[in-house]
Structures are given as C-alpha cells and as structure tokens.
Design an enzyme around this catalytic site. Structure first.
Site, PDB file in Angstrom:
ATOM      1  N   LYS A  37       0.942  -1.174   0.044  1.00  0.00           N
ATOM      2  CA  LYS A  37       0.092   0.122   0.032  1.00  0.00           C
ATOM      3  C   LYS A  37       0.905   1.269  -0.160  1.00  0.00           C
ATOM      4  CE  LYS A  37      -3.978   1.979   2.380  1.00  0.00           C
ATOM      5  NZ  LYS A  37      -4.968   1.648   3.701  1.00  0.00           N
ATOM      6  N   ASP A 179     -14.142   3.075   9.405  1.00  0.00           N
ATOM      7  CA  ASP A 179     -14.602   3.124   7.999  1.00  0.00           C
ATOM      8  C   ASP A 179     -15.122   1.685   7.705  1.00  0.00           C
ATOM      9  OD1 ASP A 179     -15.185   3.790   5.457  1.00  0.00           O
ATOM     10  OD2 ASP A 179     -13.055   3.816   4.850  1.00  0.00           O
ATOM     11  N   ASN A 184     -13.643  -3.153   3.332  1.00  0.00           N
ATOM     12  CA  ASN A 184     -12.771  -3.202   4.285  1.00  0.00           C
ATOM     13  C   ASN A 184     -13.040  -4.468   5.453  1.00  0.00           C
ATOM     14  OD1 ASN A 184     -11.642  -0.925   3.350  1.00  0.00           O
ATOM     15  ND2 ASN A 184     -12.800   0.403   4.715  1.00  0.00           N
ATOM     16  N   ASP A 197      -7.713  -1.347   6.118  1.00  0.00           N
ATOM     17  CA  ASP A 197      -7.917   0.296   6.136  1.00  0.00           C
ATOM     18  C   ASP A 197      -8.208   0.635   7.522  1.00  0.00           C
ATOM     19  OD1 ASP A 197      -7.174   0.338   3.493  1.00  0.00           O
ATOM     20  OD2 ASP A 197      -9.102   0.558   2.676  1.00  0.00           O
TER      21      ASP A 197
END
Length: 261
Positions: A37, A179, A184, A197
């Site tokens: 990432k 989130d 996710n 995330d």
C-alpha cells in the site's frame, strides 16, 4: 514507481495485480501472499500503522512486513488477508451470509478491551478534525450523498458542521473500525477473516460503524459501485443479526459526519 530497498527486496520478481477497489486514493499492489500500500503521509496513515501494531494480537488484521517513508510517501508492505471482501459476488449474491459475517465483525470489535488503545476517535476529537477539514476546504463535494447539500439539504459544509456540533449524541464507547464498509471487511464462508484500512480506527461510539455499514450495504445493493443492483437485501437484516433496534437518529448523524471526511 521508486520503492525503498527494504520493500523491493521482498517483492522483486513477484507477480502482482493492481487493486482499484475502494476510494482511499492509495496505490495497492496485490501479491499472492502480500499487499503493498503506497499512500501520501498523513495523520490518518500514521494512525493506521499505530492501530495495526496495537491490534496484532487482538483482531485479525494484516501483519506488517515492512514500513518505509520516502519524501511525502509512505510504503506499507503487509500480509494478505485470507478470503474475500464483503462486496464480492460471493457475498453480494448471498445477503444472509454477508450479514452474518458483518455482524460478527462488529461484535468482535466491540469485545476488544479498550485499555491502552492508542487512538481516541470520539466526537470531541472527530468534530475537531471535521472542523479542520471544512476550514481547509478539504471536503470532497463530489463524493457526498445527493441530498446532503442543496435545496433539500445543508447549504454547505459549514452549515453541516454547525448542525453536527449542535446535535451530537450520547456515545457508547467501543473499539471502532471507523470506516466499516464492505471493501474493508473480509470473510471466508461464514467466517470473518480480517479488517483492512484502519486509519480511522480507535475508541468511538458503536453507532459510527453501524451507520457506515448500513450505508455501504444500501449503496452496494442499489448498484452504485457494481454497475448493477442486487435483490434480496433486507435493510433491517443487520440489526436483526446484531439483536438491536436501529437508532435512526444516530445512523443519520454518523453518515452526515462522514460526509466531511
């Protein structure tokens, strides 16, 4: 892309795919057993690393294989989670199974002992962050719900922010993902396999995650992200699986708060 040597040493020569799922703006390279990432350094990327490290022995989150910074970029090489995202066809075509895994994911978050949690995301902190977003003109008006602003909604981010300060609810503190959207959360069959995330994870009201999960389910089943709508979704199924009644005022509040991030 220029990669730090410690990252390059672990991935050089390995095949990968580019993942374009999600809306974070990160560059994601998927290897068979790892994920790279690459994202711009921010308060959120620092919080993600901090929370991933804290959660290693508490919840199924990716293991950190390497982390580097170069200029304004952060490079995070992590282990790849087993299973599939909740927005994949396996789960979109089986809402009963999907809801079971999503509810399990929420319950496991809420069961974590908050002692020593390094991130506080309760409203005292979250509203200050929201105010910074508004003051710095960082609210992404292209990715808000159609009725949030305009004739039937708020006149702009400033008015929404004032409403959020004036209508803040009582909080029930738990560990929050921050989130909790379908891309996710990972599962394999009826089993939760992990969370991705975690840049907004920390202590917060349990209804924050419920609200964003509810919105994500509604958006995905309506066809907003897949190009097609899915049938068979009961918008009360998540609450039935959790064994709680929906608190629509809190759900609306946390969806509106998220519009500023």
């Amino acid at each position: 892309m220029e990669l730090p040597q410690s990252i390059r040493n672990q991935i050089e020569g390995k095949e990968y795919q580019i993942d374009e799922t999600g809306m974070s703006g990160s560059r994601i390279l998927l290897f068979s057993d790892m994920v790279l990432k690459v994202q711009r350094k921010s308060r959120e990327t620092e919080q993600e690393l901090c929370m991933m490290e804290w959660l290693q022995d508490r919840l199924p989150v990716p293991g950190i294989l390497a982390k580097e910074e170069a200029g304004e970029e952060q490079f995070l090489l992590m282990s790849r989670l087993e299973g599939e995202m909740m927005c994949e066809e396996t789960y979109m075509g089986n809402p009963v199974l999907q809801t079971k895994v999503l509810a399990e994911g929420l319950k496991r978050l809420w069961a974590v002992d908050l002692s020593g949690c390094p991130a506080d995301c309760r409203l005292d902190h979250k509203l200050m962050r929201a105010a910074e977003q508004v003051e710095q003109g960082l609210v992404d008006l292209d990715n808000v719900e159609p009725d949030t602003f305009g004739p039937e909604g708020f006149r702009g981010p400033e008015e929404l922010l004032d409403w959020l300060f004036g209508n803040r609810p009582e909080e029930e503190a738990v560990l929050s993902h921050g989130d909790y959207c379908l891309p996710n959360v990972f599962g394999k069959g009826d089993r939760l396999t992990g969370y991705l995330d975690l840049g907004r994870a920390g202590i917060a009201d349990k209804w924050c995650d419920i609200a964003l999960c509810y919105r994500s389910l509604s958006q995905n089943y309506s066809g907003r992200f897949h190009g097609k709508a899915y049938s068979g979704y009961d918008d009360l199924s998540l609450f039935k699986e959790l064994g709680i009644a929906p608190d629509w005022e809190k759900i609306r509040y946390y969806i509106l708060l998220d519009e500023l991030f």
